[in-house]
Enzyme design. Structure first.
Site, PDB file in Angstrom:
ATOM      1  N   HIS A 245      58.953  66.052  16.234  1.00 32.99           N
ATOM      2  CA  HIS A 245      58.576  64.592  17.096  1.00 32.99           C
ATOM      3  C   HIS A 245      59.776  64.401  17.950  1.00 32.99           C
ATOM      4  O   HIS A 245      59.701  64.120  19.358  1.00 32.99           O
ATOM      5  CB  HIS A 245      58.356  63.569  15.980  1.00 32.99           C
TER       6      HIS A 245
HETATM    7  C1  BDR Z   1      59.172  60.466  12.274  1.00 38.99           C
HETATM    8  O1  BDR Z   1      59.636  60.290  11.107  1.00 38.99           O
HETATM    9  C2  BDR Z   1      60.611  61.063  10.640  1.00 38.99           C
HETATM   10  O2  BDR Z   1      60.276  61.904   9.724  1.00 38.99           O
HETATM   11  C3  BDR Z   1      60.873  62.106  11.888  1.00 38.99           C
HETATM   12  O3  BDR Z   1      62.303  62.073  12.101  1.00 38.99           O
HETATM   13  C4  BDR Z   1      60.227  61.337  13.034  1.00 38.99           C
HETATM   14  O4  BDR Z   1      61.210  60.474  13.667  1.00 38.99           O
HETATM   15  C5  BDR Z   1      57.694  61.197  12.609  1.00 38.99           C
HETATM   16  O5  BDR Z   1      56.911  60.314  11.669  1.00 38.99           O
END
Ligand code: BDR
Ligand code: CA
Length: 315
Positions: A245
């Site tokens: 992400h």
């Molecule tokens: C987000 O939450 C975290 O688990 C990851 O780093 C990302 O920023 C995704 O939902």
């Protein structure tokens, strides 16, 4: 190069975002600020230092930020005890850091840096929005001092931490509500709807490892860990792959054509029993609330993967 500050809760995809931002020739990572999120703040800071040292950028300063949500005592559902082998482990599989965090706190650093900036710096929060909301609360000029914010968070079709909410927004809903209502000049939001279109496969993680550089090895290790985590907890439509992400937000700064965005109104649910932390996107312009955010609904996987392969092979 475009200047940016990454606000992170280093976790495995934050670490890939740090690596891409620190090594891309068209980007200048001014600093990393950490916030309580995937893991407790001390681990976010340590993991960020570990990552920067391992890729040879221990010169980039790390400032530690808020250890708890803005107004709540904890997450809407308190953090479960960390089991090892999960998506985000407390300590990333890298050598212990040599560098140390800065003495100044992250919120004070953010306020001062944007107040004194003589060139445009993009603020890129890829964790819960606690530090950003705290800066807004502490400095009435902060919002107008920040030219652009690119946020990883939110979800329209499906959540991840709950059926209806994405983790970054859910972890501190009041902070997110403050940020989206603050009136920043330009906000781009990269939600799960976009990041789930840029999945990285096991074979691509292997190709990153085969680059033989520390950046490629680190990115590959983090992505492999994510694939294991996703396969066992949230299998993607193509098994054996995982979204990265936070790194998608960094890639977007270099290649805006990576994302397809719509300018819509975004509001944050802070009260719902089943929906706390949900981003409410007015995609059909039903409401009378004005659009306030460029939301990404599409992402080009090939641009993303090719950029990491290209940058990490030269690292
Ligand atoms: C987000 O939450 C975290 O688990 C990851 O780093 C990302 O920023 C995704 O939902
Ligand atoms: Ca993150």
């Amino acid at each position: 190069p475009r200047k940016l500050i990454l606000d992170v809760d280093t976790g495995t995809d934050d670490a890939v975002a740090i690596t891409l931002a620190a090594l891309h020739p068209e980007l200048e990572l001014i600093a990393v600020t950490t916030v309580n999120g995937n893991v407790e703040i001390r681990y976010c800071t340590d993991n960020s230092l570990r990552t920067l040292d391992f890729i040879g950028r221990g010169d980039i300063p790390v400032y530690e930020g808020c250890p708890k949500p803005l107004v709540r005592a904890d997450f809407p559902i308190p953090r479960a005890v960390k089991k090892d082998g999960g998506m985000h482990v407390n300590v990333l599989p890298l050598p212990d850091p040599v560098s140390r965090k800065q003495d100044k706190g992250a919120v004070e650093f953010l306020i001062e840096t944007f107040r004194n900036a003589t060139e445009e710096i993009v603020l890129v929060p890829v964790g819960p929005l606690t530090n950003i909301a705290a800066a807004i609360a502490a400095d009435p000029d902060f919002v107008k001092n920040v030219p652009e914010v690119v946020i990883m968070g939110g979800a329209h079709y499906t959540g991840n931490i709950t059926a209806s909410a994405e983790f970054n927004i859910w972890a501190d809903p009041e902070a997110a509500a403050v940020v989206f209502a603050a009136g920043f000049r330009k906000i781009t939001l990269v939600p799960l709807d976009a990041t789930f279109q840029a999945l990285v496969s096991g074979a691509e993680a292997k190709a990153l490892e085969d680059l033989g550089t520390n950046a490629g090895i680190a990115a590959s290790r983090f992505i492999a860990q994510r694939i294991k985590g996703y396969d066992s907890t949230q299998p993607m439509k193509t098994l054996g792959s995982a979204p990265v992400h936070d790194a998608v937000c960094v890639a977007y700064l270099v290649r805006p054509d990576l994302l397809e965005t719509k300018f819509v109104n975004v509001q944050i649910e802070t009260q719902g029993i089943h929906t706390v932390g949900r981003t409410v996107f007015d995609v059909n312009k039903r409401g009378d609330a004005a659009p306030n955010c460029h939301v990404a609904f599409g992402a080009n996987k090939d641009i993303f993967i090719n950029m990491m392969m290209d940058v990490f092979k030269r690292a």
